[in-house]
Design a protein around this motif. Sequence first.
Motif, PDB file in Angstrom:
ATOM      1  N   SER A  42      -0.772  -5.972  -3.361  1.00 23.04           N
ATOM      2  CA  SER A  42       0.079  -5.444  -3.982  1.00 23.04           C
ATOM      3  C   SER A  42       0.633  -6.212  -5.049  1.00 23.04           C
ATOM      4  CB  SER A  42       0.892  -5.507  -3.000  1.00 23.04           C
ATOM      5  OG  SER A  42       2.110  -6.916  -2.962  1.00 23.04           O
ATOM      6  N   TYR A  43       0.936  -7.419  -5.044  1.00 25.71           N
ATOM      7  CA  TYR A  43       0.907  -7.782  -6.812  1.00 25.71           C
ATOM      8  C   TYR A  43      -0.049  -7.773  -7.396  1.00 25.71           C
ATOM      9  CZ  TYR A  43       4.194 -10.638  -3.470  1.00 25.71           C
ATOM     10  OH  TYR A  43       4.727 -11.456  -2.652  1.00 25.71           O
ATOM     11  N   ASP A  60       1.104  -3.583  -8.400  1.00 26.29           N
ATOM     12  CA  ASP A  60       1.894  -3.588  -9.406  1.00 26.29           C
ATOM     13  C   ASP A  60       1.321  -3.588 -10.592  1.00 26.29           C
ATOM     14  OD1 ASP A  60       3.141  -2.333  -6.959  1.00 26.29           O
ATOM     15  OD2 ASP A  60       3.880  -4.115  -6.680  1.00 26.29           O
TER      16      ASP A  60
END
Length: 224
Positions: free
Chosen positions: A112-113, A116
């Motif tokens: 997810s990092y 993003d």
Amino acid sequence: MMTVVGLAGCTTFDNFKEAFLEKSKSKDVTIQIGIFEPMSGADRKAAEAEIAGIELANEVYPNADGKIVELLYSDNSSDISAAETAITDLISKKPDIILGSYGSVYSMVAGSYINDAQIPAIAITNSNPLVTKNYNYYFRVCYVDSNQGDLLARYVLEYKKESVAGVMLPDGDDAAMATTTAFIDRIEAETENDDAIIAYEKYKPGEKDFSEQLESIRNSGVKS
């Protein structure tokens, strides 16, 4: 006073130059590759070959597109919590691409990092499909676990010409379970027999004596 102010001004400019001008220039002449790997902890030894491969590639190809290739390391310490800190720290350095991690679970933490931040990342040896699922910036170059199970089933059915089989897998291993599930599904579907798996044995990771499990499989009628 004028001398002090003048010196202070020079120092301020030098700091500004180092922080912004030289940094910008550095990015213009380098390609920075983030290395997100367990360089300490339980998975350190297993990850060494993967890291060595990256470093060998960098040694063979130290330049790309006329730019110097620079490796930026971030140790996820073979720990889920540490992996979260490691990936955020690595992303803050704004690498052009990220490689890793050995161990699908650490890559899943980072997913997810990375998404993003919109930094392309490549998992070199991950076989868990969840690493790349729903993440447009994470890529994988290895067969997923289910593919391996399917190929093993084809080997049993097409090469060994067997209609029944057995499995033995480490307890609590998600990758082994995914491979086993695909293997069983293919065997049962091809043979049209829901009882085609006639032996199903587990063992604890690290266990060295498999005599009990092997005896059970031998007695089931599974051929080698």
